[in-house]
Design an enzyme around this catalytic site. Structure first.
Site, PDB file in Angstrom:
ATOM      1  CE  LYS A 130      -7.263   7.605  -2.567  1.00 35.09           C
ATOM      2  NZ  LYS A 130      -7.277   8.967  -2.168  1.00 35.09           N
ATOM      3  CG  ASP A 136      -8.494   2.902  -1.882  1.00 35.75           C
ATOM      4  OD1 ASP A 136      -7.702   3.568  -1.187  1.00 35.75           O
ATOM      5  OD2 ASP A 136      -9.720   3.002  -1.786  1.00 35.75           O
ATOM      6  CG  HIS A 137      -3.617   4.897   0.281  1.00 35.24           C
ATOM      7  ND1 HIS A 137      -4.080   5.804  -0.643  1.00 35.24           N
ATOM      8  CD2 HIS A 137      -3.939   5.390   1.491  1.00 35.24           C
ATOM      9  CE1 HIS A 137      -4.658   6.812  -0.024  1.00 35.24           C
ATOM     10  NE2 HIS A 137      -4.589   6.587   1.273  1.00 35.24           N
ATOM     11  CE  LYS A 174      -6.005   4.010   6.767  1.00 37.24           C
ATOM     12  NZ  LYS A 174      -4.971   4.428   7.689  1.00 37.24           N
ATOM     13  CD  GLU A 217      -7.598  10.542   7.540  1.00 38.39           C
ATOM     14  OE1 GLU A 217      -7.728  11.701   7.094  1.00 38.39           O
ATOM     15  OE2 GLU A 217      -6.899   9.677   7.003  1.00 38.39           O
ATOM     16  CG  ASP A 243      -8.785  11.493  -0.258  1.00 36.31           C
ATOM     17  OD1 ASP A 243      -8.030  10.856  -1.008  1.00 36.31           O
ATOM     18  OD2 ASP A 243      -8.596  11.603   0.963  1.00 36.31           O
ATOM     19  CG  HIS A 256     -10.199   5.721   1.140  1.00 36.94           C
ATOM     20  ND1 HIS A 256      -9.270   5.160   0.283  1.00 36.94           N
ATOM     21  CD2 HIS A 256      -9.683   6.920   1.499  1.00 36.94           C
ATOM     22  CE1 HIS A 256      -8.249   5.974   0.141  1.00 36.94           C
ATOM     23  NE2 HIS A 256      -8.475   7.054   0.867  1.00 36.94           N
TER      24      HIS A 256
END
Length: 184
Positions: free
Chosen positions: A15, A44-45, A49, A83, A102, A107
C-alpha cells in the site's frame, strides 16, 4: 524480463494501492495485463504486527468468543492506532498521504475487516478477502457534509519533551503543510 518460465512468479505490491479509486483501478488493470490474480499479492505491513496477527486466533480459536463475537453481544468497537514517534525519515511519503490514506484507508480498515467479518468458510486468502469485502460493502459512505460533521483531522504539534518536534519541524516537511497526522 522479470517473469521466468521456471518456478513460481509473484508480484508483491505494498500500500498505498493508488491514491484514489480511479488510480487503484488503473494500477489493477496494468497489473492484470502482465500477471494472473494468484500471482499478485497486495500487502499491508501493519498486518504483520503480532497483535494484528493474533486477532483471528483470538476471535475464531476461542469457542466462547467465537459464539459471542456478534451484534447481539457487542454494541460498539473502536479501533485506535496510536504512535508516539514522528514521521522520522518518512516525510517524503507521509506528506503526500497523511493519516487518512496511510493509517485509515489501509491499516484501520484491515483491522476493522478482521474484527467485523463473519467467520470465513476457510482461512484461504480468497475466503478471508470475501469475508472482509462483505464488511466493507456495508460501511456507510459519507458525503462531504457528513465528513465535516463526523470526522476530525489534525496535525501534531510540538510535544512537551525537548526531542519531540511538531510535524512542520520534521525534516523534509514543508513549513506550511496542512497534511493531517491525526484522524478520528
Amino acid at each position: 524480463g522479470l517473469m521466468s518460465d521456471t518456478g513460481y512468479n509473484r508480484l508483491m505490491v505494498e500500500k498505498p494501492f493508488g491514491t484514489s479509486y480511479k488510480t487503484a483501478e488503473e494500477l489493477q488493470n496494468q497489473l492484470e495485463s502482465g500477471f494472473s490474480d494468484d500471482q499478485i499479492f497486495r500487502i499491508d505491513h501493519y498486518l504483520g504486527k503480532e497483535m494484528v496477527q493474533n486477532i483471528p486466533a483470538v476471535r475464531f480459536g476461542n469457542p466462547i468468543l467465537d459464539a459471542t463475537w456478534n451484534k447481539n453481544y457487542i454494541k460498539n468497537v473502536q479501533v485506535t492506532l496510536a504512535e508516539q514517534l514522528g514521521v522520522e525519515e518518512r516525510a517524503g511519503y507521509y506528506n503526500t498521504a497523511g493519516a487518512l490514506l496511510d493509517m485509515i484507508q489501509n491499516h484501520a480498515f484491515q483491522i476493522v475487516g478482521w474484527l467485523a467479518m463473519e467467520k470465513p468458510s476457510s482461512f484461504s486468502d480468497t475466503d478471508i478477502r470475501a469475508a472482509k469485502n462483505t464488511v466493507f460493502s456495508k460501511l456507510k459512505m459519507y458525503d462531504e457534509r457528513e465528513i465535516v460533521a463526523n470526522f476530525v483531522r489534525g496535525q501534531y504539534g510540538r510535544g512537551r519533551e525537548v526531542w519531540q518536534k511538531s510535524y512542520t519541524e520534521e525534516p523534509d516537511v514543508p513549513a506550511d503543510s496542512k497534511n493531517d497526522t491525526y484522524v478520528a
